[in-house]
Design a protein around this motif. Sequence first.
Motif, PDB file in Angstrom:
ATOM      1  N   SER A  98       0.741  -1.185   0.054  1.00 41.51           N
ATOM      2  CA  SER A  98      -0.033   0.137   0.031  1.00 41.51           C
ATOM      3  C   SER A  98       0.820   1.374   0.013  1.00 41.51           C
ATOM      4  O   SER A  98       0.513   2.312   0.464  1.00 41.51           O
ATOM      5  CB  SER A  98      -0.879   0.019   1.281  1.00 41.51           C
ATOM      6  OG  SER A  98      -0.287   0.042   2.369  1.00 41.51           O
ATOM      7  N   ARG A 101      -0.672   4.357  -0.786  1.00 40.67           N
ATOM      8  CA  ARG A 101      -1.269   4.961  -0.188  1.00 40.67           C
ATOM      9  C   ARG A 101      -0.706   5.808   1.193  1.00 40.67           C
ATOM     10  O   ARG A 101      -1.262   6.913   1.322  1.00 40.67           O
ATOM     11  CB  ARG A 101      -2.228   3.836   0.655  1.00 40.67           C
ATOM     12  CG  ARG A 101      -3.460   4.187   1.615  1.00 40.67           C
ATOM     13  CD  ARG A 101      -3.819   2.776   1.938  1.00 40.67           C
ATOM     14  NE  ARG A 101      -4.963   2.833   2.811  1.00 40.67           N
ATOM     15  CZ  ARG A 101      -5.397   2.016   3.758  1.00 40.67           C
ATOM     16  NH1 ARG A 101      -4.846   0.612   3.584  1.00 40.67           N
ATOM     17  NH2 ARG A 101      -6.343   1.854   4.464  1.00 40.67           N
ATOM     18  N   TRP A 102       0.371   5.302   1.397  1.00 42.74           N
ATOM     19  CA  TRP A 102       1.147   5.952   2.396  1.00 42.74           C
ATOM     20  C   TRP A 102       1.684   7.413   1.787  1.00 42.74           C
ATOM     21  O   TRP A 102       1.783   8.387   2.271  1.00 42.74           O
ATOM     22  CB  TRP A 102       2.532   5.184   2.692  1.00 42.74           C
ATOM     23  CG  TRP A 102       2.156   4.100   3.629  1.00 42.74           C
ATOM     24  CD1 TRP A 102       1.582   2.902   3.320  1.00 42.74           C
ATOM     25  CD2 TRP A 102       2.235   3.995   5.003  1.00 42.74           C
ATOM     26  NE1 TRP A 102       1.383   2.072   4.533  1.00 42.74           N
ATOM     27  CE2 TRP A 102       1.728   2.812   5.349  1.00 42.74           C
ATOM     28  CE3 TRP A 102       3.027   4.751   6.025  1.00 42.74           C
ATOM     29  CZ2 TRP A 102       2.005   2.358   6.749  1.00 42.74           C
ATOM     30  CZ3 TRP A 102       3.096   4.463   7.204  1.00 42.74           C
ATOM     31  CH2 TRP A 102       2.619   3.225   7.818  1.00 42.74           C
ATOM     32  N   CYS A 105      -1.075   9.906   1.139  1.00 43.50           N
ATOM     33  CA  CYS A 105      -1.505  10.600   2.658  1.00 43.50           C
ATOM     34  C   CYS A 105      -0.332  11.517   3.079  1.00 43.50           C
ATOM     35  O   CYS A 105      -0.678  12.384   3.664  1.00 43.50           O
ATOM     36  CB  CYS A 105      -1.656   9.464   3.710  1.00 43.50           C
ATOM     37  SG  CYS A 105      -3.344   8.510   3.518  1.00 43.50           S
ATOM     38  N   VAL A 133       0.439   9.429   9.625  1.00 40.83           N
ATOM     39  CA  VAL A 133      -0.183   8.543   8.302  1.00 40.83           C
ATOM     40  C   VAL A 133      -0.322   7.249   8.961  1.00 40.83           C
ATOM     41  O   VAL A 133      -1.509   6.346   8.583  1.00 40.83           O
ATOM     42  CB  VAL A 133       0.880   8.464   7.116  1.00 40.83           C
ATOM     43  CG1 VAL A 133       0.564   7.553   6.216  1.00 40.83           C
ATOM     44  CG2 VAL A 133       1.039   9.851   6.710  1.00 40.83           C
ATOM     45  N   ILE A 137      -4.102   5.114   8.610  1.00 41.79           N
ATOM     46  CA  ILE A 137      -4.254   3.774   7.717  1.00 41.79           C
ATOM     47  C   ILE A 137      -4.709   2.933   8.900  1.00 41.79           C
ATOM     48  O   ILE A 137      -5.735   2.047   8.287  1.00 41.79           O
ATOM     49  CB  ILE A 137      -2.951   3.395   7.244  1.00 41.79           C
ATOM     50  CG1 ILE A 137      -2.438   4.474   5.850  1.00 41.79           C
ATOM     51  CG2 ILE A 137      -3.001   1.920   6.539  1.00 41.79           C
ATOM     52  CD1 ILE A 137      -1.179   4.251   5.162  1.00 41.79           C
ATOM     53  N   TRP A 138      -4.257   2.776  10.021  1.00 39.18           N
ATOM     54  CA  TRP A 138      -4.778   1.742  10.868  1.00 39.18           C
ATOM     55  C   TRP A 138      -6.222   2.262  11.116  1.00 39.18           C
ATOM     56  O   TRP A 138      -7.231   1.120  11.230  1.00 39.18           O
ATOM     57  CB  TRP A 138      -4.169   1.925  12.262  1.00 39.18           C
ATOM     58  CG  TRP A 138      -4.710   1.092  13.379  1.00 39.18           C
ATOM     59  CD1 TRP A 138      -4.120  -0.425  13.495  1.00 39.18           C
ATOM     60  CD2 TRP A 138      -5.608   1.140  14.214  1.00 39.18           C
ATOM     61  NE1 TRP A 138      -4.872  -0.913  14.737  1.00 39.18           N
ATOM     62  CE2 TRP A 138      -5.640   0.020  15.187  1.00 39.18           C
ATOM     63  CE3 TRP A 138      -6.524   2.299  14.595  1.00 39.18           C
ATOM     64  CZ2 TRP A 138      -6.560  -0.093  16.414  1.00 39.18           C
ATOM     65  CZ3 TRP A 138      -7.218   2.291  15.841  1.00 39.18           C
ATOM     66  CH2 TRP A 138      -7.345   1.248  16.469  1.00 39.18           C
ATOM     67  N   GLU A 140      -8.206   3.840   8.936  1.00 35.82           N
ATOM     68  CA  GLU A 140      -8.942   3.323   7.738  1.00 35.82           C
ATOM     69  C   GLU A 140      -9.234   1.930   7.716  1.00 35.82           C
ATOM     70  O   GLU A 140     -10.397   1.367   7.208  1.00 35.82           O
ATOM     71  CB  GLU A 140      -8.441   3.748   6.554  1.00 35.82           C
ATOM     72  CG  GLU A 140      -9.452   3.992   5.496  1.00 35.82           C
ATOM     73  CD  GLU A 140      -8.806   4.452   4.129  1.00 35.82           C
ATOM     74  OE1 GLU A 140      -9.412   5.366   3.430  1.00 35.82           O
ATOM     75  OE2 GLU A 140      -7.630   4.281   3.910  1.00 35.82           O
ATOM     76  N   ASN A 141      -8.240   1.222   8.140  1.00 33.43           N
ATOM     77  CA  ASN A 141      -8.441  -0.504   7.888  1.00 33.43           C
ATOM     78  C   ASN A 141      -9.618  -0.909   9.111  1.00 33.43           C
ATOM     79  O   ASN A 141     -10.333  -1.961   8.573  1.00 33.43           O
ATOM     80  CB  ASN A 141      -7.161  -1.045   8.347  1.00 33.43           C
ATOM     81  CG  ASN A 141      -6.253  -0.744   6.997  1.00 33.43           C
ATOM     82  OD1 ASN A 141      -6.414  -0.458   6.035  1.00 33.43           O
ATOM     83  ND2 ASN A 141      -4.859  -1.176   7.523  1.00 33.43           N
ATOM     84  N   SER A 185     -10.221  10.933   1.203  1.00 32.03           N
ATOM     85  CA  SER A 185     -10.426   9.759   0.629  1.00 32.03           C
ATOM     86  C   SER A 185     -11.722   9.386   0.342  1.00 32.03           C
ATOM     87  O   SER A 185     -12.029   8.219  -0.117  1.00 32.03           O
ATOM     88  CB  SER A 185      -9.998   8.627   1.645  1.00 32.03           C
ATOM     89  OG  SER A 185     -11.064   8.754   2.882  1.00 32.03           O
TER      90      SER A 185
END
Length: 403
Positions: A98, A101-102, A105, A133, A137-138, A140-141, A185
């Motif tokens: 990903s 994605r990183w 962001c 970041v 992401i955590w 959003e997961n 997003s």
Amino acid sequence: MRTLTALSHLSPCLTPSPSTSSPLSHPLPFSSRLSLPSSTISPIHQGILSSKRRPMAPVHSTAPSSAVISSVGELFNFILRGPLMPKLGFDSDKVAESIDRWIRCGSQLCRLFKLEEFKLSIPEKARIYHFYVPVFIWCENQLLNHKSSFGEEDEIPPFVIGVSAPQGSGKTTLVFALEYLFRLSGRSAASLSIDDFYLTADEQAKLRSQNPGNALLELRGNAGSHDLQFSIETLTSVRKMTKKGMKMKLPRYNKSAFGGRGDRADPSTWPEVEGPVEVVLFEGWMLGFKPLPNEVVKAVDPQLELVNKNLEAYYDAWDKFIDAWLVIKIKDPSCVYNWRLEAEVAMRNDGKPGMSDEEVLDFVSRYLPAYKAYLPTLYAEGPNGSKPDRLAVIDIDEKRNPI
């Protein structure tokens, strides 16, 4: 400069600018938009996947130049050195899969905080790629896992993320960054604070008169100074924001009213959100605190006994609505005083009204007993009802950096 030129097509944030970097305390409005072209990300992604188990080297590709891949490789290795990686369940494989994605962001946050991506100081780079970041992401997961548990025809309630963090630890900026990234997003996000549920000025005055001599209930802050029924009604309504066209105003609190004693803001000034809301960020300094045996709290401060009794009703008013938790952990509650003092000094230096050093000490002293009593249990056990796979405890140092 060759690297900067080669990377300038990745996003506007990667383009060199003659302006100087700005501190993280000067955000851009939510209307800012930034994207990373998928045509560029795909080859970068493949390059990372093919070399993630060894130090990154330039990867040959027919799309971006070797300078682009080299720069992304350096960022990839920097990300992996972040202290939150194992805590949040990230490893080289997951980051590589990903990486686009990183990068996206990180670029968006540079834009938000008016930072030049290729001129980031080490602290700025760490704050973005080692803190904001990975936490986003955590989160959003967690949201994606929540949504996947419902059927295609189901109405999906908003996913509520609780952010428990001491005053001055940077929770407001963190929540601001998370909400910004969720919005960019394409996810409808809303934010609430426990401050929004303080008693009105009249109700606070009544509480003060009913508890003469108890400094912990003289001003807003501790358990007992919140309108819990209002909290329940608001959070219940937010959880029902599942359909398009639904609208709701979110309460806000005016801390400057009545000479700083505060009052609930006029409803005409409350921000409005429209459904469907996907995620709610709910933050507060005492979110997740649990009542303790009386002898424990009395040993800290006898005035805490009533506060502790009041705390018994807070799970049903706040915590039970929360699906996942971010708990910011500090080493010593005395950090709160230093952070608050820094903020007030900065305000005074900017010509704005701020508390004197003595007023800051008095203000923070009303919160310290609760910190000393309840933080150890919060850190050791987590909030009531929290699940291990939906709880992230993030240690920070006195400079608010994750460790």
